[in-house]
Design a protein around this motif. Structure first.
Motif, mmCIF file in Angstrom:
data_model
loop_
_atom_site.group_PDB
_atom_site.id
_atom_site.type_symbol
_atom_site.label_atom_id
_atom_site.label_comp_id
_atom_site.label_asym_id
_atom_site.label_seq_id
_atom_site.Cartn_x
_atom_site.Cartn_y
_atom_site.Cartn_z
ATOM 1 N N VAL A 120 78.227 62.181 -34.854
ATOM 2 C CA VAL A 120 77.492 63.070 -34.510
ATOM 3 C C VAL A 120 76.468 63.008 -33.714
ATOM 4 O O VAL A 120 75.734 61.935 -33.484
ATOM 5 N N LEU A 121 76.391 63.608 -32.363
ATOM 6 C CA LEU A 121 75.421 63.010 -31.086
ATOM 7 C C LEU A 121 74.305 64.134 -31.208
ATOM 8 O O LEU A 121 73.005 63.645 -30.787
ATOM 9 N N PHE A 122 74.264 65.161 -31.786
ATOM 10 C CA PHE A 122 73.046 66.287 -32.146
ATOM 11 C C PHE A 122 73.498 67.202 -33.158
ATOM 12 O O PHE A 122 74.536 67.468 -33.300
ATOM 13 N N GLU A 123 72.405 67.390 -34.036
ATOM 14 C CA GLU A 123 72.405 68.337 -35.123
ATOM 15 C C GLU A 123 71.103 68.854 -35.331
ATOM 16 O O GLU A 123 70.094 68.095 -35.639
ATOM 17 N N ASP A 124 70.939 70.067 -35.785
ATOM 18 C CA ASP A 124 70.022 70.922 -36.099
ATOM 19 C C ASP A 124 70.359 71.906 -37.244
ATOM 20 O O ASP A 124 71.535 71.812 -37.764
ATOM 21 N N GLU A 125 69.507 72.970 -37.518
ATOM 22 C CA GLU A 125 69.840 73.650 -38.465
ATOM 23 C C GLU A 125 71.192 74.887 -38.336
ATOM 24 O O GLU A 125 71.588 75.498 -38.763
ATOM 25 N N THR A 126 71.088 75.017 -36.858
ATOM 26 C CA THR A 126 72.186 76.068 -36.333
ATOM 27 C C THR A 126 73.402 75.352 -35.838
ATOM 28 O O THR A 126 74.410 76.217 -35.881
ATOM 29 N N LEU A 127 73.386 74.494 -35.137
ATOM 30 C CA LEU A 127 74.545 73.804 -34.547
ATOM 31 C C LEU A 127 74.475 72.238 -34.632
ATOM 32 O O LEU A 127 73.726 71.624 -34.933
ATOM 33 N N ALA A 128 75.893 71.921 -34.054
ATOM 34 C CA ALA A 128 75.850 70.279 -34.035
ATOM 35 C C ALA A 128 76.903 70.173 -32.760
ATOM 36 O O ALA A 128 77.615 71.102 -32.538
ATOM 37 N N ILE A 129 76.790 68.673 -32.144
ATOM 38 C CA ILE A 129 77.566 68.364 -31.449
ATOM 39 C C ILE A 129 78.200 67.254 -31.596
ATOM 40 O O ILE A 129 77.563 66.023 -31.996
ATOM 41 N N VAL A 130 79.619 66.891 -31.660
ATOM 42 C CA VAL A 130 80.107 66.058 -32.174
ATOM 43 C C VAL A 130 81.196 65.438 -31.264
ATOM 44 O O VAL A 130 81.543 66.063 -30.267
ATOM 45 N N TYR A 131 81.639 64.001 -31.367
ATOM 46 C CA TYR A 131 82.560 63.671 -30.531
ATOM 47 C C TYR A 131 84.068 63.702 -31.072
ATOM 48 O O TYR A 131 84.240 63.162 -32.130
ATOM 49 N N LYS A 132 84.834 64.072 -30.383
ATOM 50 C CA LYS A 132 86.396 64.257 -30.754
ATOM 51 C C LYS A 132 86.916 63.244 -30.109
ATOM 52 O O LYS A 132 87.254 63.158 -28.811
ATOM 53 N N PRO A 133 87.612 62.346 -30.766
ATOM 54 C CA PRO A 133 88.618 61.230 -30.288
ATOM 55 C C PRO A 133 89.764 61.658 -29.807
ATOM 56 O O PRO A 133 90.461 63.025 -30.326
ATOM 57 N N ALA A 134 90.487 61.173 -28.846
ATOM 58 C CA ALA A 134 91.987 61.577 -28.660
ATOM 59 C C ALA A 134 92.781 61.346 -29.892
ATOM 60 O O ALA A 134 92.446 60.254 -30.625
ATOM 61 N N GLY A 135 93.820 61.931 -29.982
ATOM 62 C CA GLY A 135 94.809 61.885 -30.862
ATOM 63 C C GLY A 135 94.464 62.490 -32.283
ATOM 64 O O GLY A 135 95.100 62.027 -33.567
ATOM 65 N N ILE A 136 93.732 63.595 -32.247
ATOM 66 C CA ILE A 136 93.204 63.964 -33.410
ATOM 67 C C ILE A 136 93.137 65.568 -33.034
ATOM 68 O O ILE A 136 92.464 65.896 -31.890
ATOM 69 N N LEU A 137 93.708 66.558 -34.056
ATOM 70 C CA LEU A 137 93.524 67.867 -33.774
ATOM 71 C C LEU A 137 92.184 68.702 -34.076
ATOM 72 O O LEU A 137 91.379 67.982 -34.925
ATOM 73 N N VAL A 138 91.830 69.250 -33.336
ATOM 74 C CA VAL A 138 90.292 69.966 -33.824
ATOM 75 C C VAL A 138 90.479 71.010 -34.766
ATOM 76 O O VAL A 138 89.453 70.915 -35.922
ATOM 77 N N SER A 139 91.485 71.875 -35.114
ATOM 78 C CA SER A 139 91.804 72.559 -36.137
ATOM 79 C C SER A 139 93.382 72.787 -36.289
ATOM 80 O O SER A 139 94.225 72.440 -35.359
ATOM 81 N N GLY A 140 93.765 73.500 -37.283
ATOM 82 C CA GLY A 140 95.080 73.973 -37.345
ATOM 83 C C GLY A 140 95.658 73.805 -38.641
ATOM 84 O O GLY A 140 95.097 73.713 -39.808
ATOM 85 N N ASN A 141 96.918 73.853 -38.826
ATOM 86 C CA ASN A 141 97.834 73.657 -40.185
ATOM 87 C C ASN A 141 97.582 72.217 -40.771
ATOM 88 O O ASN A 141 97.955 72.040 -41.896
#
Length: 223
Positions: A83-104
């Motif tokens: 987690v690179l940034f986080e407050d009450e409304t949003l966050a910015i995270v690091y997604k590594p290669a080789g993993i899906l953001v979302s899906g089944n």
């Protein structure tokens, strides 16, 4: 029955119905419908009393989730997300290669957010949701909404193309120092500006280049 999870409510700006607050507080029940089912089965208690969806939560309450032998729960995903940034409304995270953001698939960034982010104390807090996507082989920063207001507002910015994405990639072979790529992707027009930041000689590929890409129109390259 035995206690499966315990949640202590942080101080809230103003009271909120438990039905709205409860989404995302338990790792094993990430949805509002799941919370309702657990309440109907008598599995959730607030300060020792059986929970109701209409009860107001203000801060300091002890919320306990019990698990019966016959109750079905969601498998918890243990995923360490940076987690690179986080407050009450949003966050910015690091997604590594080789993993899906979302899906089944079970192992996705979306399924791991609740265990890595703090639940918002705002009245319209929801389960954290990615606002955009990055493809499976792509690493980079992912914007996450923590309230319904933030998710709606950020989604609108992406839809109206008011968010500028910048990508960095490695290419092979000799190429111009800068220019614009205009090639269709998936039969859709695409336009991306590029700038070569650094080139090194390669015995195998002649040149290896670190390139900055700025998508301007159409399908982004890469995503």
């Amino acid at each position: 029955m035995h206690i499966s999870e315990t949640h202590i409510v942080d101080k809230l700006e103003k009271p909120i119905r438990f039905q709205e607050y409860s989404v995302g507080i338990f790792n094993t029940i990430p949805t509002k419908s799941g919370i309702k089912k657990a309440i109907k089965k008598g599995l959730i208690f607030i300060d020792g009393s059986l929970a109701t969806t209409s009860k107001y939560i203000s801060g300091g309450e002890k919320i306990e989730l019990f698990e019966s032998e016959n109750s079905s729960t969601f498998e918890r995903l243990e995923l360490d997300i940076k987690v690179l940034f986080e407050d009450e409304t949003l966050a910015i995270v690091y997604k590594p290669a080789g993993i899906l953001v979302s899906g089944n698939k079970f192992v996705t960034i979306a399924n791991g957010l609740a265990q890595n982010l703090k639940k918002s104390t705002l009245a319209d807090a929801v389960k954290p949701q990615p606002i955009h996507r990055l493809d499976y082989p792509t690493s980079g920063l992912l914007l996450v909404g923590k309230t319904s207001t933030a998710i709606t507002a950020l989604g609108k910015l992406f839809k109206e193309k008011k968010v500028q994405k910048t990508y960095f990639t490695v290419t092979i072979g000799k190429m111009n120092s800068e220019g614009t790529i205009k090639l269709p992707i998936d039969e859709k027009e695409s336009e991306t500006d590029f700038q070569v930041l650094q080139s090194v000689i390669s015995e195998r590929f002649e040149y290896l280049n670190l390139v900055k890409l700025s998508p301007k129109a159409g399908k982004k390259t890469p995503t």
